[in-house]
Write a protein that holds these residues in place. Structure first.
Motif, PDB file in Angstrom:
ATOM      1  N   ARG A 145      -2.468   6.838   4.766  1.00  0.00           N
ATOM      2  CA  ARG A 145      -1.265   7.081   5.264  1.00  0.00           C
ATOM      3  C   ARG A 145      -1.511   6.840   6.484  1.00  0.00           C
ATOM      4  O   ARG A 145      -0.383   6.586   7.628  1.00  0.00           O
ATOM      5  N   GLY A 146      -2.118   7.569   7.646  1.00  0.00           N
ATOM      6  CA  GLY A 146      -2.580   7.583   8.761  1.00  0.00           C
ATOM      7  C   GLY A 146      -2.346   6.286   9.272  1.00  0.00           C
ATOM      8  O   GLY A 146      -1.543   5.726  10.378  1.00  0.00           O
ATOM      9  N   ARG A 147      -3.186   5.346   9.171  1.00  0.00           N
ATOM     10  CA  ARG A 147      -2.399   3.665   9.832  1.00  0.00           C
ATOM     11  C   ARG A 147      -1.721   2.994   9.663  1.00  0.00           C
ATOM     12  O   ARG A 147      -0.806   2.284  10.193  1.00  0.00           O
ATOM     13  N   LEU A 148      -0.859   3.355   8.114  1.00  0.00           N
ATOM     14  CA  LEU A 148      -0.248   2.798   7.878  1.00  0.00           C
ATOM     15  C   LEU A 148       1.351   3.800   8.604  1.00  0.00           C
ATOM     16  O   LEU A 148       2.735   3.046   9.403  1.00  0.00           O
ATOM     17  N   ILE A 149       1.725   4.372   9.046  1.00  0.00           N
ATOM     18  CA  ILE A 149       2.225   5.941   9.846  1.00  0.00           C
ATOM     19  C   ILE A 149       1.968   4.804  11.522  1.00  0.00           C
ATOM     20  O   ILE A 149       2.735   4.606  12.283  1.00  0.00           O
ATOM     21  N   ARG A 150       0.797   4.670  11.722  1.00  0.00           N
ATOM     22  CA  ARG A 150       0.816   3.880  13.600  1.00  0.00           C
ATOM     23  C   ARG A 150       1.160   2.229  13.000  1.00  0.00           C
ATOM     24  O   ARG A 150       1.744   2.330  14.079  1.00  0.00           O
ATOM     25  N   MET A 151       0.432   1.697  11.970  1.00  0.00           N
ATOM     26  CA  MET A 151       1.587   0.781  12.005  1.00  0.00           C
ATOM     27  C   MET A 151       2.810   0.464  12.249  1.00  0.00           C
ATOM     28  O   MET A 151       3.776  -0.425  12.953  1.00  0.00           O
ATOM     29  N   SER A 152       3.462   1.264  12.066  1.00  0.00           N
ATOM     30  CA  SER A 152       5.110   1.542  11.428  1.00  0.00           C
ATOM     31  C   SER A 152       5.114   1.772  13.025  1.00  0.00           C
ATOM     32  O   SER A 152       6.826   1.403  13.726  1.00  0.00           O
ATOM     33  N   LEU A 208       8.650   5.386 -12.407  1.00  0.00           N
ATOM     34  CA  LEU A 208       9.670   5.895 -11.347  1.00  0.00           C
ATOM     35  C   LEU A 208       9.073   4.958 -10.473  1.00  0.00           C
ATOM     36  O   LEU A 208       9.959   4.892  -9.137  1.00  0.00           O
ATOM     37  N   TYR A 209       7.839   5.083  -9.656  1.00  0.00           N
ATOM     38  CA  TYR A 209       7.241   4.255  -8.343  1.00  0.00           C
ATOM     39  C   TYR A 209       8.130   3.392  -8.075  1.00  0.00           C
ATOM     40  O   TYR A 209       8.528   2.124  -7.179  1.00  0.00           O
ATOM     41  N   GLN A 210       8.033   2.056  -9.583  1.00  0.00           N
ATOM     42  CA  GLN A 210       8.793   0.901  -9.455  1.00  0.00           C
ATOM     43  C   GLN A 210      10.329   1.158  -9.084  1.00  0.00           C
ATOM     44  O   GLN A 210      10.794   0.154  -8.204  1.00  0.00           O
ATOM     45  N   ALA A 211      11.021   2.160  -9.183  1.00  0.00           N
ATOM     46  CA  ALA A 211      12.466   2.073  -9.048  1.00  0.00           C
ATOM     47  C   ALA A 211      12.338   2.092  -7.826  1.00  0.00           C
ATOM     48  O   ALA A 211      13.276   2.528  -6.807  1.00  0.00           O
ATOM     49  N   PHE A 212      11.665   3.307  -6.997  1.00  0.00           N
ATOM     50  CA  PHE A 212      11.713   3.440  -5.593  1.00  0.00           C
ATOM     51  C   PHE A 212      10.772   3.103  -4.592  1.00  0.00           C
ATOM     52  O   PHE A 212      10.823   3.576  -3.638  1.00  0.00           O
ATOM     53  N   THR A 213      10.210   1.820  -5.101  1.00  0.00           N
ATOM     54  CA  THR A 213       9.383   1.361  -3.813  1.00  0.00           C
ATOM     55  C   THR A 213      10.011   1.313  -2.420  1.00  0.00           C
ATOM     56  O   THR A 213       9.683   0.812  -1.823  1.00  0.00           O
ATOM     57  N   LEU A 214      11.437   0.746  -2.614  1.00  0.00           N
ATOM     58  CA  LEU A 214      11.857   0.342  -1.628  1.00  0.00           C
ATOM     59  C   LEU A 214      12.446   1.740  -0.033  1.00  0.00           C
ATOM     60  O   LEU A 214      12.426   1.235   0.422  1.00  0.00           O
ATOM     61  N   LEU A 232       0.937  -1.151   0.095  1.00  0.00           N
ATOM     62  CA  LEU A 232       0.105   0.197  -0.003  1.00  0.00           C
ATOM     63  C   LEU A 232       0.682   1.515  -0.049  1.00  0.00           C
ATOM     64  O   LEU A 232       0.542   1.820  -0.333  1.00  0.00           O
ATOM     65  N   PHE A 233       1.947   1.172   0.027  1.00  0.00           N
ATOM     66  CA  PHE A 233       3.188   2.039   0.663  1.00  0.00           C
ATOM     67  C   PHE A 233       3.377   2.888  -0.781  1.00  0.00           C
ATOM     68  O   PHE A 233       2.930   4.374  -0.833  1.00  0.00           O
ATOM     69  N   ALA A 234       3.269   2.907  -1.766  1.00  0.00           N
ATOM     70  CA  ALA A 234       4.036   2.811  -3.363  1.00  0.00           C
ATOM     71  C   ALA A 234       2.260   3.955  -3.232  1.00  0.00           C
ATOM     72  O   ALA A 234       2.204   4.934  -4.183  1.00  0.00           O
ATOM     73  N   PRO A 235       1.059   3.371  -3.950  1.00  0.00           N
ATOM     74  CA  PRO A 235       0.080   3.669  -4.581  1.00  0.00           C
ATOM     75  C   PRO A 235       0.263   5.057  -3.245  1.00  0.00           C
ATOM     76  O   PRO A 235      -0.779   6.294  -4.051  1.00  0.00           O
ATOM     77  N   THR A 236      -0.399   4.794  -2.140  1.00  0.00           N
ATOM     78  CA  THR A 236      -0.405   6.010  -1.002  1.00  0.00           C
ATOM     79  C   THR A 236      -0.141   7.502  -1.437  1.00  0.00           C
ATOM     80  O   THR A 236       0.223   8.154  -1.760  1.00  0.00           O
ATOM     81  N   HIS A 237       1.603   7.265  -1.661  1.00  0.00           N
ATOM     82  CA  HIS A 237       2.637   7.703  -1.956  1.00  0.00           C
ATOM     83  C   HIS A 237       2.332   8.459  -2.910  1.00  0.00           C
ATOM     84  O   HIS A 237       2.739   9.908  -3.506  1.00  0.00           O
ATOM     85  N   GLN A 238       2.024   7.788  -4.328  1.00  0.00           N
ATOM     86  CA  GLN A 238       1.941   7.962  -5.275  1.00  0.00           C
ATOM     87  C   GLN A 238       0.434   9.086  -5.812  1.00  0.00           C
ATOM     88  O   GLN A 238       0.975  10.269  -6.351  1.00  0.00           O
ATOM     89  N   VAL A 239      -0.942   8.629  -5.484  1.00  0.00           N
ATOM     90  CA  VAL A 239      -2.107   9.938  -4.713  1.00  0.00           C
ATOM     91  C   VAL A 239      -1.630  10.741  -4.176  1.00  0.00           C
ATOM     92  O   VAL A 239      -2.064  12.301  -4.691  1.00  0.00           O
ATOM     93  N   ILE A 240      -1.096  10.781  -2.898  1.00  0.00           N
ATOM     94  CA  ILE A 240      -0.529  11.928  -2.164  1.00  0.00           C
ATOM     95  C   ILE A 240       0.187  13.268  -2.849  1.00  0.00           C
ATOM     96  O   ILE A 240       0.064  14.315  -3.149  1.00  0.00           O
ATOM     97  N   THR A 241       1.877  12.114  -3.233  1.00  0.00           N
ATOM     98  CA  THR A 241       2.127  13.539  -3.962  1.00  0.00           C
ATOM     99  C   THR A 241       1.587  13.871  -4.964  1.00  0.00           C
ATOM    100  O   THR A 241       2.369  15.082  -5.388  1.00  0.00           O
ATOM    101  N   ALA A 242       1.273  13.268  -5.857  1.00  0.00           N
ATOM    102  CA  ALA A 242       0.592  13.801  -6.989  1.00  0.00           C
ATOM    103  C   ALA A 242       0.197  14.603  -6.648  1.00  0.00           C
ATOM    104  O   ALA A 242       0.012  15.962  -7.181  1.00  0.00           O
ATOM    105  N   VAL A 243      -0.911  15.062  -5.847  1.00  0.00           N
ATOM    106  CA  VAL A 243      -1.774  16.129  -5.403  1.00  0.00           C
ATOM    107  C   VAL A 243      -0.868  17.136  -4.881  1.00  0.00           C
ATOM    108  O   VAL A 243      -1.091  18.383  -5.405  1.00  0.00           O
ATOM    109  N   GLU A 244       0.228  16.863  -4.718  1.00  0.00           N
ATOM    110  CA  GLU A 244       0.372  17.916  -3.274  1.00  0.00           C
ATOM    111  C   GLU A 244       1.455  18.038  -4.573  1.00  0.00           C
ATOM    112  O   GLU A 244       1.673  20.036  -4.550  1.00  0.00           O
TER     113      GLU A 244
END
Lengths: 406, 478
Positions: free
Chosen positions: A308-315, A345-351, A232-244
C-alpha cells in the motif's frame, strides 16, 4: 417509523429557520451515522436497539448549517457493499437533496453511477469520522450523493472542517465554494489508461473517447498513463480492510449494547453465541479473513501494508503531472447489488477502491459514459490529494457541457 | 556448596502514570472511585467514538524514559494487542508494540556483593490499562462484573534486558527504578496500591554459559520483597527441575505469598499486534524533547554524588538525603539557612522523618519551615542546647509557629555550660555515689556511664554532656 427508503423516518423534519448555508436542504444519512435520539442500527443485529448519546460531528455541522434531516437510510451490514443500501434511491426519488454515505470500497460512487447521480468521495481525513459506525478506519471516508453537482460543493463546504474529536484528520484549511470553475493557469492534464479502456465494450470505449473530448473542451489535455501495479489495489485493499474490520468489530460483544445471546453458560460462550447470531454471512466471511491475517498469516498483512505504501508513492508521482485520472465507475456485468460473497464484492468495486487505498478524492459524473440501451457506467475522475474543490468545479463544468450537448 | 547454576532474570514493570486523565479520553484517572463512575463513551468504546491521545500522558511517559536514561524515539506508534476478554471493551488493547516510545536505557545498581553493575533497559512503551473484573456468586450462579474505571488509564511498561542474576539484585534494581520515577514525578510507584506491577521472567543456565533457556514468567507479587521471594523460589524450582531432568516449558506462574510458592497459570499470550489505524503516529520534535529534558529534575544518583562532594556528607547520609525529591529539597532549603550540612542530614534522617512518620504527616509534607529547623540545628551545633533538649524543642516546633530560640528561652532548655555550676554538680554526684566513683578509679569504665546519668538527671537534662564528661573524668582521676 420505517419506510422503504428510511430505516428511521424523521417524524417532524424541522424546516429550519431559513438561515445557514444549507437552509432548507433536505439530507439523509445512512443508519451508520450517529444522530442523537435516533436508532442507529447500521443494518446489523449487533447494533440492535443502539441509540447514540450525541450527534456525529458531520451531523452537527449539517444541522448548524440549516439542513433538514429526513431520516436514516437503510444500509448493508455495517456499510459493507450496497446490496441493501437506499441512499441513492432516496436522492433519485427526490426524498432528499443530498445523501451521505460511508465509502470504504467506493459504495457512494458506485451507488451514484447506478442511479445516474453525482457521487463524491473527498480525500481521507477531510471530514470528521467522529460518530460513524466505521469498519475500516484507514480506508473509509464520508461521501456525498446528489442530483445536482452544486449541492455536493455546498454540503462539502459545510462539513469539511477540522475536528479535534477525530485526530486522524488532515490539518487543512476549510474549503470555499468554487467560483464558477475558473481554471488555474497551468498545463492541465487528464490521464487515462489504455489497458483499462481496452477492458470496456466497444460501445463504452466510444463513450469514453467522447468523455475525453469533453475534458479537452474543459481545458484538459488527455495523456496516456501506465498503471503497471493496477491489479495490486484490490488484494491490498482486501487484506487491510479485513484486518481493520476484524478489530473494529471486537466491540460488538453483547456486553454493553446491542444484541446479546441468551442462555449461555459462561461469558466466553456468550461472546461466541452473540457474535454468531449478530453478524450476517458476508460480514462474517470478511471477519474470518481478517482474523486469519491477524492470527495465522500476519506476514501477508505486513506485505499488504508495504505494498500500500508503494502504491501511494506511485500514485503521488503519477499525479504530480495530472489534474485528474479518468476512468469508469462501474464495470459492465458486475452488479454491486447482487453481491453474495467477498470475491464478487471486490470484483464489483475494482474501479473505485483505488481511491480508498490511496486516500485520494474522486468524483463520479453521470451522463458521460452512457451508451444506447446500456447502463450509464459513470465517468470517474480521481484527483491528487487536496484537489477536492478543483474536482467539484470540474464536475460542475462538465455537467453544464453535458446539458448543452443534450 | 559452590553454585553450578545461574539465574537469568528480566523484569517487565508496569507503572501507572500520575496523570489527571485517561490515555485516550478526558475521564479522571482515578481507578479507585466507585465502580464505573469514571467512564465515557470513548473508554466504554461505544460505536462511533475515536481515541484522542493525551499530551499529559506523553509528557509524563517521556519524563519516565529520560529518568531511566532511555533514548526517546522520534516516532512511535500504537498497535492493537488483540484478544477477547470482558476486561477489554473493544477486543484489543492499545499498546506500543512495534514502535515503542523509547529504547536503550540503563540504571546502575550496586550488587549484593558490593560491585557496581549497569542493568540495561530494552524498551519503554505506553499502553492503556484494562478494566477490572470482579467474579461473584449470586445465589448459585457465578456472575462476572466489570468496572471500567481503570479501562484506558495510562501506563508505561518498562522491559529490562535479562541482566539480573539474583533476587537481591532484582530488588535493588526495583528500588532504584522506583526512586528515579518518583523523583521525576511520573508515578507514585506503589506495588501495594497497584500503581507499580512487576512481572519477572526467569530462566536458569550453567554458571559461565551465556545461553538463554526457556523462561517462566511470574506474576502477582505485590511488594518488592515478594518479587525477591518469588524469584528465589522459582530459581530453586527450575534448578531442581534441571537436575532431575524435567523439561522447563515457557509459561506463566502465579506467586502465592501465603504458601510462598508459584503455581502454573496459563500458556504465554501470543496474540497478534496490528498497527492501529486510528491513533496517529506520535512524532516528537527536538524542541519539545529539549523542553522535557529541561523539566527533568536532578536524578538521585547525581544528587548523591553532589551531596558528598559539595556538602561533605558520608555516602550513607547522601543516599538518605537524595532518596526522595522532597527530602532533597528540604535538606537543601535547611542548608540555605546556614545549618551545618552533616548535622542537618543526620537530624533529618534520624529525628525529623521518623517523627513526621509517627505523626502521619510524611510523605504528604515536611515541616517545620526550613528556617525554624535550621535555627534549632545551629543552637545544637553551637552547644547552646544538648541533643535531649533539641528533640523536645523539635516536637514543639511542629506544633507551634515560634522560633527555636524562643522555645528554648521559654522552656529553659538552654544547656548548662558554666564550669562553676557543672563542677559543683560533679562534686555532689561523686559524694553521693562513692562506691561508683571508687570502682571507676579501679578501672571499671562503665561506672562512668552511671555517674554521667546521675549528673545529667541532677541537671534536669540540661548539662552540656561534653563538658560534663570532661569535668567528671578530670575530677575522678585527680
Amino acid at each position: 417509523m420505517q419506510s422503504e427508503v428510511f430505516a428511521h423516518v424523521n417524524p417532524s423534519p424541522d424546516a429550519g429557520t431559513g438561515q445557514g448555508s444549507l437552509a432548507g436542504k433536505r439530507v439523509g444519512v445512512q443508519s451508520l451515522f450517529s444522530v442523537r435520539g435516533w436508532p442507529c442500527t447500521g443494518g446489523s443485529k449487533a447494533l440492535d436497539g443502539f441509540q447514540p448519546l450525541e450527534d456525529a460531528t458531520v451531523v452537527r455541522l449539517l444541522k448548524e448549517a440549516g439542513a433538514v434531516f429526513m431520516g436514516n437510510t437503510h444500509v448493508s451490514e455495517l456499510g459493507l457493499g450496497i446490496a441493501e443500501d437506499t441512499s441513492a434511491q432516496a436522492v433519485a426519488e427526490g426524498q432528499v437533496d443530498v445523501a451521505l454515505m460511508l465509502d470504504t470500497l467506493g459504495e457512494a460512487r458506485t451507488a451514484a453511477a447506478r442511479a445516474g447521480l453525482y457521487g463524491f468521495k473527498p480525500g481521507w481525513g477531510r471530514i470528521s469520522r467522529f460518530g460513524l459506525m466505521g469498519l475500516a478506519p484507514s480506508m473509509e471516508c464520508i461521501a456525498l450523493l446528489a442530483a445536482a453537482p452544486e449541492d455536493l460543493s455546498r454540503v462539502y463546504a459545510a462539513i469539511a472542517h477540522v475536528d479535534e474529536r477525530d485526530p486522524s484528520m488532515v490539518e487543512a484549511q476549510s474549503p470555499s465554494i468554487p467560483e464558477g470553475g475558473a481554471p488555474p493557469r497551468k498545463v492541465r492534464r487528464a490521464g487515462f489508461n489504455p489497458e483499462l479502456v481496452a477492458r470496456l465494450t466497444p460501445g463504452e470505449q466510444k463513450a469514453f473517447s467522447r468523455a475525453m473530448l469533453q475534458l479537452e473542451q474543459a481545458g484538459l489535455t488527455p495523456v496516456e498513463v501506465s498503471l503497471p501495479d493496477w491489479d495490486l489495489f484490490a488484494p491490498t485493499h482486501q487484506v487491510i480492510t479485513a484486518v481493520e474490520a476484524s478489530s473494529s468489530c471486537g466491540k460488538y460483544d453483547g456486553v454493553r449494547f446491542g444484541h446479546r445471546a441468551s442462555g449461555a453458560k459462561n461469558w466466553n460462550e456468550m461472546y461466541l453465541q452473540t457474535r454468531k447470531e449478530a453478524f450476517g454471512l458476508l460480514l462474517k466471511t470478511f471477519l474470518f479473513q481478517g482474523a486469519y491475517f491477524q492470527f495465522e498469516n500476519y506476514q501477508a498483512f505486513e506485505d499488504a501494508c508495504r505494498v500500500r505504501g508503494r502504491l501511494i508513492r506511485m500514485s503521488e508521482q503519477l499525479f504530480a503531472d495530472l489534474e485528474v485520472l479518468a476512468l469508469p465507475t462501474l464495470q459492465d456485468g458486475r452488479d454491486a447489488t447482487a453481491v453474495r460473497d467477498i470475491a464478487s464484492l471486490y470484483q464489483a468495486f475494482t474501479l473505485t477502491l483505488t481511491a480508498n487505498v490511496t486516500g485520494q478524492p474522486a468524483v463520479t459524473i453521470p451522463g458521460c459514459l452512457r451508451t444506447n440501451g446500456h447502463q450509464d457506467i459513470g465517468l470517474q475522475l480521481m484527483g491528487p490529494q487536496g484537489s477536492e474543490t478543483a474536482l467539484l468545479a470540474l464536475a460542475q463544468q462538465i455537467s453544464v457541457q453535458t446539458e448543452e450537448v443534450a | 556448596m559452590t553454585p553450578t547454576m545461574q539465574a537469568v532474570i528480566g523484569l517487565e514493570i508496569h507503572v501507572q502514570l500520575d496523570c489527571a486523565t485517561k490515555l485516550f479520553c478526558s475521564c479522571p484517572n482515578r481507578p479507585g472511585d466507585d465502580p464505573n463512575r469514571n467512564t465515557c463513551p470513548t473508554c466504554l468504546w461505544l460505536p462511533g467514538n475515536l481515541p484522542r491521545f493525551s499530551m499529559e500522558a506523553l509528557e509524563k511517559a517521556t519524563l519516565a524514559c529520560l529518568a531511566l536514561n532511555c533514548q526517546v524515539q522520534q516516532e512511535s506508534a500504537f498497535d492493537q494487542k488483540v484478544y477477547y476478554y470482558p476486561d477489554l471493551p473493544k477486543g484489543y488493547q492499545l499498546s506500543q508494540f512495534h514502535r515503542p516510545l523509547a529504547r536503550h536505557g540503563w540504571l546502575d545498581i550496586v550488587r549484593e556483593d558490593g560491585t557496581p553493575q549497569r542493568v540495561r533497559i530494552h524498551k519503554i512503551h505506553m499502553e492503556e490499562d484494562v478494566a477490572r473484573l470482579v467474579h461473584e456468586k449470586e445465589g448459585r450462579t457465578t456472575v462476572s462484573l466489570v468496572d471500567f474505571n481503570r479501562a484506558g488509564t495510562p501506563l508505561v511498561e518498562i522491559v529490562t534486558e535479562p541482566d539480573l542474576h539474583s533476587p537481591a539484585d532484582a530488588m535493588e534494581f526495583l528500588r532504584l527504578l522506583r526512586m528515579h520515577l518518583r523523583h521525576a514525578h511520573c508515578s507514585s510507584c506503589s506495588m501495594e496500591q497497584g500503581t507499580m506491577r512487576v512481572d519477572a521472567n526467569i530462566s536458569v543456565r550453567p554458571l559461565g554459559s551465556d545461553e538463554l533457556n526457556a523462561k517462566v514468567e511470574i506474576k502477582n507479587m505485590n511488594s518488592i520483597r515478594h518479587v525477591g521471594d518469588a524469584i528465589a523460589h522459582e530459581t530453586t524450582r527450575q534448578e531442581t527441575a534441571v537436575r532431575t531432568g524435567e523439561p522447563i516449558v515457557t509459561h506463566t506462574r502465579l506467586w502465592d505469598p501465603d504458601a510462598r510458592i508459584t503455581t502454573p497459570m496459563r500458556g504465554k499470550f501470543a496474540g497478534p499486534c496490528v498497527p492501529d489505524p486510528s491513533v496517529p503516529p506520535i512524532v516528537i520534535s527536538e524542541e519539545w524533547l529539549k523542553e522535557r529534558i529541561r523539566c527533568l529534575p536532578e536524578m538521585p544518583g547525581i544528587k548523591t554524588e553532589r551531596f558528598i562532594n559539595s556538602h561533605g556528607l558520608t555516602r550513607e547520609e547522601a543516599l538518605q538525603m537524595s532518596s526522595e525529591r522532597e527530602i532533597g529539597h528540604y535538606f537543601e532549603a535547611v542548608l540555605a539557612q546556614q545549618a551545618p550540612p552533616r548535622l542537618a542530614a543526620q537530624w533529618i534522617a534520624t529525628q525529623l522523618l521518623p517523627l513526621l512518620k509517627e505523626r502521619g504527616e510524611f510523605p504528604e509534607r515536611i515541616s517545620p519551615e526550613p528556617a525554624r529547623f535550621a535555627g534549632l540545628l545551629r543552637m545544637l551545633d553551637q552547644e547552646e542546647i544538648n541533643a535531649n533538649a533539641a528533640r523536645e524543642v523539635l516536637r514543639q516546633l511542629l506544633d507551634s509557629t515560634a522560633s527555636a530560640a524562643d522555645i528554648v528561652a521559654e522552656g529553659g532548655y538552654r544547656q548548662i555550660s558554666g564550669t562553676d555550676e557543672l563542677e559543683s554538680l560533679v562534686a555532689r554526684v561523686i559524694a553521693e555515689h562513692p562506691t561508683a566513683a571508687d570502682s571507676f578509679r579501679q578501672g571499671t569504665a562503665k561506672a562512668m556511664g552511671f555517674l554521667m546519668g546521675k549528673a545529667m538527671q541532677a541537671s534536669g537534662g540540661k548539662a552540656n554532656p561534653r563538658l560534663l564528661k570532661e569535668l567528671m573524668e578530670r575530677t575522678l582521676t585527680r
